[in-house]
Design a protein around this motif. Structure first.
Motif, mmCIF file in Angstrom:
data_model
loop_
_atom_site.group_PDB
_atom_site.id
_atom_site.type_symbol
_atom_site.label_atom_id
_atom_site.label_comp_id
_atom_site.label_asym_id
_atom_site.label_seq_id
_atom_site.Cartn_x
_atom_site.Cartn_y
_atom_site.Cartn_z
ATOM 1 N N LYS A 27 0.805 -1.222 0.000
ATOM 2 C CA LYS A 27 0.000 0.000 0.000
ATOM 3 C C LYS A 27 0.840 1.275 0.000
ATOM 4 C CE LYS A 27 -3.840 2.359 2.273
ATOM 5 N NZ LYS A 27 -3.510 3.571 1.631
ATOM 6 N N TRP A 28 1.916 1.342 0.750
ATOM 7 C CA TRP A 28 2.701 2.573 0.797
ATOM 8 C C TRP A 28 3.322 2.887 -0.554
ATOM 9 C CZ3 TRP A 28 7.946 3.094 0.025
ATOM 10 C CH2 TRP A 28 8.713 1.921 0.061
ATOM 11 N N VAL A 29 3.677 1.849 -1.297
ATOM 12 C CA VAL A 29 4.246 2.053 -2.628
ATOM 13 C C VAL A 29 3.171 2.567 -3.582
ATOM 14 C CG1 VAL A 29 5.389 0.949 -4.592
ATOM 15 C CG2 VAL A 29 5.976 0.273 -2.259
ATOM 16 N N SER A 30 1.999 1.930 -3.545
ATOM 17 C CA SER A 30 0.926 2.380 -4.439
ATOM 18 C C SER A 30 0.457 3.786 -4.075
ATOM 19 C CB SER A 30 -0.241 1.391 -4.449
ATOM 20 O OG SER A 30 -0.746 1.188 -3.165
ATOM 21 N N ASP A 31 0.480 4.138 -2.799
ATOM 22 C CA ASP A 31 0.126 5.505 -2.390
ATOM 23 C C ASP A 31 1.119 6.518 -2.954
ATOM 24 O OD1 ASP A 31 -2.052 4.580 -0.982
ATOM 25 O OD2 ASP A 31 -1.118 4.805 0.998
ATOM 26 N N LEU A 32 2.401 6.193 -2.896
ATOM 27 C CA LEU A 32 3.420 7.111 -3.425
ATOM 28 C C LEU A 32 3.347 7.249 -4.943
ATOM 29 C CD1 LEU A 32 6.704 6.445 -1.419
ATOM 30 C CD2 LEU A 32 5.320 8.506 -1.437
ATOM 31 N N CYS A 33 2.855 6.216 -5.613
ATOM 32 C CA CYS A 33 2.808 6.238 -7.073
ATOM 33 C C CYS A 33 1.458 6.703 -7.611
ATOM 34 C CB CYS A 33 3.112 4.841 -7.620
ATOM 35 S SG CYS A 33 4.783 4.290 -7.264
ATOM 36 N N SER A 34 0.474 6.874 -6.749
ATOM 37 C CA SER A 34 -0.861 7.259 -7.200
ATOM 38 C C SER A 34 -0.880 8.691 -7.724
ATOM 39 C CB SER A 34 -1.859 7.110 -6.055
ATOM 40 O OG SER A 34 -1.580 8.054 -5.039
ATOM 41 N N ASP A 35 -1.943 9.014 -8.424
ATOM 42 C CA ASP A 35 -2.158 10.368 -8.930
ATOM 43 C C ASP A 35 -0.977 10.889 -9.750
ATOM 44 O OD1 ASP A 35 -4.630 10.424 -7.620
ATOM 45 O OD2 ASP A 35 -3.702 11.150 -5.775
ATOM 46 N N ASN A 36 -0.340 9.995 -10.484
ATOM 47 C CA ASN A 36 0.763 10.360 -11.385
ATOM 48 C C ASN A 36 1.999 10.901 -10.644
ATOM 49 O OD1 ASN A 36 1.458 10.137 -14.074
ATOM 50 N ND2 ASN A 36 1.067 12.284 -14.495
ATOM 51 N N LYS A 37 2.116 10.607 -9.366
ATOM 52 C CA LYS A 37 3.240 11.115 -8.573
ATOM 53 C C LYS A 37 4.574 10.547 -9.030
ATOM 54 C CE LYS A 37 0.394 11.654 -4.484
ATOM 55 N NZ LYS A 37 0.018 10.957 -3.264
#
Length: 67
Positions: A27-37
């Motif tokens: 989850k922490w990886v997907s959160d950092l990569c979300s919204d085109n980050k």
């Protein structure tokens, strides 16, 4: 120092913990990569150019993974 890095990470990951249990979660990886980050981070890193390159050039690894 590492304490300063942890403080900086908590700005982006409020629940960050320097523990295996946290780091094993996806989850922490997907959160950092979300919204085109991730794309934004890669573009910023590239923006430093050859004269003033980023410290690690880690974006090159991410571009390879995307291929």
């Amino acid at each position: 120092n590492s304490k300063d890095v942890e403080k900086a990470l908590k700005l982006f990951l409020s629940n960050y913990e320097k523990k295996t249990l946290f780091l094993e979660k996806e989850k922490w990886v997907s959160d950092l990569c979300s919204d085109n980050k991730l794309e934004t981070a890669i573009l910023r890193s590239k923006g430093f150019g050859d004269e003033n390159p980023s410290y690690s050039n880690i974006y090159k690894a991410f571009e390879k993974f995307k291929q």
